[in-house]
Design a protein around this motif. Sequence first.
Motif, PDB file in Angstrom:
ATOM      1  N   TYR A  69      21.277  14.620  22.668  1.00 24.11           N
ATOM      2  CA  TYR A  69      21.533  15.489  23.858  1.00 24.11           C
ATOM      3  C   TYR A  69      20.254  16.027  24.466  1.00 24.11           C
ATOM      4  O   TYR A  69      20.381  16.698  25.561  1.00 24.11           O
ATOM      5  N   GLY A  70      19.010  15.545  24.255  1.00 19.30           N
ATOM      6  CA  GLY A  70      17.861  16.307  24.392  1.00 19.30           C
ATOM      7  C   GLY A  70      17.426  16.374  26.014  1.00 19.30           C
ATOM      8  O   GLY A  70      17.225  17.280  26.435  1.00 19.30           O
ATOM      9  N   ALA A  71      17.886  15.392  26.685  1.00 22.12           N
ATOM     10  CA  ALA A  71      17.571  15.454  28.187  1.00 22.12           C
ATOM     11  C   ALA A  71      18.606  16.477  28.775  1.00 22.12           C
ATOM     12  O   ALA A  71      18.029  16.502  30.025  1.00 22.12           O
ATOM     13  N   ASP A  72      19.655  16.603  28.290  1.00 24.67           N
ATOM     14  CA  ASP A  72      20.567  17.506  29.009  1.00 24.67           C
ATOM     15  C   ASP A  72      20.370  19.132  28.316  1.00 24.67           C
ATOM     16  O   ASP A  72      20.962  19.886  28.851  1.00 24.67           O
ATOM     17  N   MET A  73      19.491  19.246  27.545  1.00 21.21           N
ATOM     18  CA  MET A  73      19.475  20.555  26.564  1.00 21.21           C
ATOM     19  C   MET A  73      18.258  21.267  27.642  1.00 21.21           C
ATOM     20  O   MET A  73      17.194  21.107  27.194  1.00 21.21           O
ATOM     21  N   LEU A  74      18.503  21.820  28.787  1.00 20.51           N
ATOM     22  CA  LEU A  74      17.645  22.319  29.785  1.00 20.51           C
ATOM     23  C   LEU A  74      16.794  23.316  29.061  1.00 20.51           C
ATOM     24  O   LEU A  74      15.692  23.278  29.090  1.00 20.51           O
ATOM     25  N   ARG A  75      17.421  24.557  28.638  1.00 21.58           N
ATOM     26  CA  ARG A  75      16.844  25.593  27.874  1.00 21.58           C
ATOM     27  C   ARG A  75      17.459  25.844  26.707  1.00 21.58           C
ATOM     28  O   ARG A  75      18.766  26.150  26.788  1.00 21.58           O
ATOM     29  N   TYR A  76      16.923  26.331  25.506  1.00 19.20           N
ATOM     30  CA  TYR A  76      17.620  27.135  24.520  1.00 19.20           C
ATOM     31  C   TYR A  76      16.603  27.880  23.696  1.00 19.20           C
ATOM     32  O   TYR A  76      15.503  27.315  23.646  1.00 19.20           O
ATOM     33  N   LYS A  77      17.246  29.050  23.215  1.00 18.15           N
ATOM     34  CA  LYS A  77      16.404  29.620  22.302  1.00 18.15           C
ATOM     35  C   LYS A  77      17.134  30.511  21.486  1.00 18.15           C
ATOM     36  O   LYS A  77      18.429  30.854  21.690  1.00 18.15           O
ATOM     37  N   GLY A  78      16.399  31.460  20.483  1.00 16.43           N
ATOM     38  CA  GLY A  78      17.357  32.127  19.685  1.00 16.43           C
ATOM     39  C   GLY A  78      16.384  32.861  18.615  1.00 16.43           C
ATOM     40  O   GLY A  78      15.261  32.473  18.822  1.00 16.43           O
ATOM     41  N   VAL A  79      16.937  33.925  18.165  1.00 18.44           N
ATOM     42  CA  VAL A  79      16.458  34.630  17.071  1.00 18.44           C
ATOM     43  C   VAL A  79      17.339  34.505  15.916  1.00 18.44           C
ATOM     44  O   VAL A  79      18.484  34.883  15.839  1.00 18.44           O
ATOM     45  N   LEU A  80      16.559  33.942  14.663  1.00 18.86           N
ATOM     46  CA  LEU A  80      17.542  33.612  13.679  1.00 18.86           C
ATOM     47  C   LEU A  80      17.211  34.333  12.300  1.00 18.86           C
ATOM     48  O   LEU A  80      15.904  34.526  11.947  1.00 18.86           O
ATOM     49  N   ASP A  81      18.129  34.635  11.835  1.00 22.23           N
ATOM     50  CA  ASP A  81      17.989  35.192  10.251  1.00 22.23           C
ATOM     51  C   ASP A  81      18.138  33.823   9.170  1.00 22.23           C
ATOM     52  O   ASP A  81      18.974  33.219   9.377  1.00 22.23           O
ATOM     53  N   VAL A  82      17.088  33.744   8.529  1.00 24.80           N
ATOM     54  CA  VAL A  82      16.897  32.349   7.595  1.00 24.80           C
ATOM     55  C   VAL A  82      17.010  32.935   6.185  1.00 24.80           C
ATOM     56  O   VAL A  82      16.064  33.930   5.855  1.00 24.80           O
ATOM     57  N   GLU A  83      17.762  32.232   5.441  1.00 23.40           N
ATOM     58  CA  GLU A  83      17.762  32.620   4.025  1.00 23.40           C
ATOM     59  C   GLU A  83      16.404  32.548   3.359  1.00 23.40           C
ATOM     60  O   GLU A  83      15.673  31.369   3.552  1.00 23.40           O
ATOM     61  N   GLY A  84      15.918  33.405   2.298  1.00 24.48           N
ATOM     62  CA  GLY A  84      14.787  33.442   1.855  1.00 24.48           C
ATOM     63  C   GLY A  84      13.313  33.961   2.565  1.00 24.48           C
ATOM     64  O   GLY A  84      12.190  33.857   2.129  1.00 24.48           O
ATOM     65  N   ARG A  85      13.680  34.278   3.681  1.00 23.68           N
ATOM     66  CA  ARG A  85      12.470  34.528   4.479  1.00 23.68           C
ATOM     67  C   ARG A  85      12.654  36.210   4.854  1.00 23.68           C
ATOM     68  O   ARG A  85      13.792  36.472   5.389  1.00 23.68           O
ATOM     69  N   GLU A  86      11.635  36.952   5.091  1.00 18.05           N
ATOM     70  CA  GLU A  86      11.732  38.225   5.531  1.00 18.05           C
ATOM     71  C   GLU A  86      11.558  38.356   7.013  1.00 18.05           C
ATOM     72  O   GLU A  86      11.830  39.586   7.521  1.00 18.05           O
ATOM     73  N   GLU A  87      11.041  37.358   7.709  1.00 19.12           N
ATOM     74  CA  GLU A  87      10.683  37.282   9.047  1.00 19.12           C
ATOM     75  C   GLU A  87      11.950  36.509   9.723  1.00 19.12           C
ATOM     76  O   GLU A  87      12.417  35.881   9.239  1.00 19.12           O
ATOM     77  N   ARG A  88      12.006  37.123  10.971  1.00 20.07           N
ATOM     78  CA  ARG A  88      13.087  36.420  11.940  1.00 20.07           C
ATOM     79  C   ARG A  88      12.610  35.173  12.399  1.00 20.07           C
ATOM     80  O   ARG A  88      11.004  34.998  12.675  1.00 20.07           O
ATOM     81  N   LEU A  89      12.936  34.126  12.597  1.00 14.57           N
ATOM     82  CA  LEU A  89      12.592  32.932  13.149  1.00 14.57           C
ATOM     83  C   LEU A  89      12.904  32.748  14.719  1.00 14.57           C
ATOM     84  O   LEU A  89      13.985  33.050  14.974  1.00 14.57           O
ATOM     85  N   ILE A  90      11.952  32.744  15.574  1.00 14.95           N
ATOM     86  CA  ILE A  90      11.904  32.621  16.759  1.00 14.95           C
ATOM     87  C   ILE A  90      11.995  31.173  17.265  1.00 14.95           C
ATOM     88  O   ILE A  90      10.956  30.273  16.925  1.00 14.95           O
ATOM     89  N   PHE A  91      12.866  30.888  17.989  1.00 13.18           N
ATOM     90  CA  PHE A  91      13.335  29.288  18.387  1.00 13.18           C
ATOM     91  C   PHE A  91      13.466  29.118  19.840  1.00 13.18           C
ATOM     92  O   PHE A  91      14.112  29.947  20.484  1.00 13.18           O
ATOM     93  N   GLN A  92      12.667  28.012  20.004  1.00 16.53           N
ATOM     94  CA  GLN A  92      12.995  28.150  21.710  1.00 16.53           C
ATOM     95  C   GLN A  92      12.530  26.509  22.078  1.00 16.53           C
ATOM     96  O   GLN A  92      11.792  25.804  21.393  1.00 16.53           O
ATOM     97  N   GLY A  93      13.225  26.040  23.020  1.00 15.27           N
ATOM     98  CA  GLY A  93      12.795  24.437  23.380  1.00 15.27           C
ATOM     99  C   GLY A  93      13.254  24.288  25.070  1.00 15.27           C
ATOM    100  O   GLY A  93      13.984  25.068  25.712  1.00 15.27           O
ATOM    101  N   VAL A  94      12.599  23.089  25.416  1.00 13.47           N
ATOM    102  CA  VAL A  94      13.114  22.619  26.595  1.00 13.47           C
ATOM    103  C   VAL A  94      13.141  21.224  26.678  1.00 13.47           C
ATOM    104  O   VAL A  94      12.257  20.334  26.177  1.00 13.47           O
TER     105      VAL A  94
END
Length: 338
Positions: free
Chosen positions: A253-278
């Motif tokens: 669905y990439g062509a139709d995923m115009l914008r996406y982003k998030g702040v994620l809690d990932v197991e085993g990591r003390e930092e948050r994961l910053i996720f975004q895409g076009v």
Amino acid sequence: MTAEATPVAVPVTVLTGFLGSGKTTLLRRILSEAHGQHIAVIENEYGEIGIDHELIQGVAGAEQIIELANGCICCSVRGDLVRVLGDLQGERGRLGLDRVVIETTGLADPGPVMRTLARQGPLHGHYRLDAVITVVDAKHGERTLDEFAEAQAQVGFADRLLLSKTDLVDGEVTARLTTRLAGMNPYAPIRPVHFGATPIAELFDVPAPPTGFRRVPVHPRHGDRIGSFAFRATRPFDLARLDDFLASMVELYGADMLRYKGVLDVEGREERLIFQGVQTLTDVAWGARWQDDESRKSALVFIGRDLPHALFERGLEGCLLVATCATTLQPMLAEGAT
């Protein structure tokens, strides 16, 4: 012997909006205001209106760079945006370039420009996308959204939405359009703009919201193909499963995923994961550490065209940790976040 400092990437603002929405009026304000910044304004020559006859004298088949009294630079572009930005980069020192504003044509969505800036290519490291600013005509906006897919895409890609010509309609029309825009793109704040009179500071250096979106998404109006949905979780994600799932969604669905982003809690990591895409381009990075007294929660928002919300939500739910287990870092998320 001292090492040379790495140049800071020039922020780029993409200004978009349908024909006659008021983009040019806003550009004139940017070009004439004494803001103390050296801004390159790039206008596509096929746009519906030139920046101004006095500001740019179009030359068929060629680019033109004109330096203005307030330090701004006007470029009339036809052709390869990468080459034009490369030319500006070569002149960055002489021009003292602080930022770039790119106006897209009224009949185009800003996706290709955003992908140009996001790709790992000759511009990587020299420019960064600051924000997409979309101007919506309050008087004709609803009809335009009904009739033109490009207008809906312009709303979907936006980081900020500016409502022009609100003085020409009553409050009920403005409220109805605002509700519709919020249903299409909950990520972007909506503000009125009267003859381009909006604080320049609100257009530049647009901060990302800490949770990935600014308002609670509402359902898009029936018939609108652009919509959004959010996903929240209190359990951590399994990174390997999340990577596999998101990679498959981008492939399908990439062509139709115009914008996406998030702040994620990932197991085993003390930092948050910053996720975004076009669309098909995804960027991730490890962010700030979670504090001991902080509630570790994940939040994502997706804005797109006819996306299968239920499929995304079930898939993301399946990526959450059920029991403690080891995770293997996979390419799309893990390598980009090193």
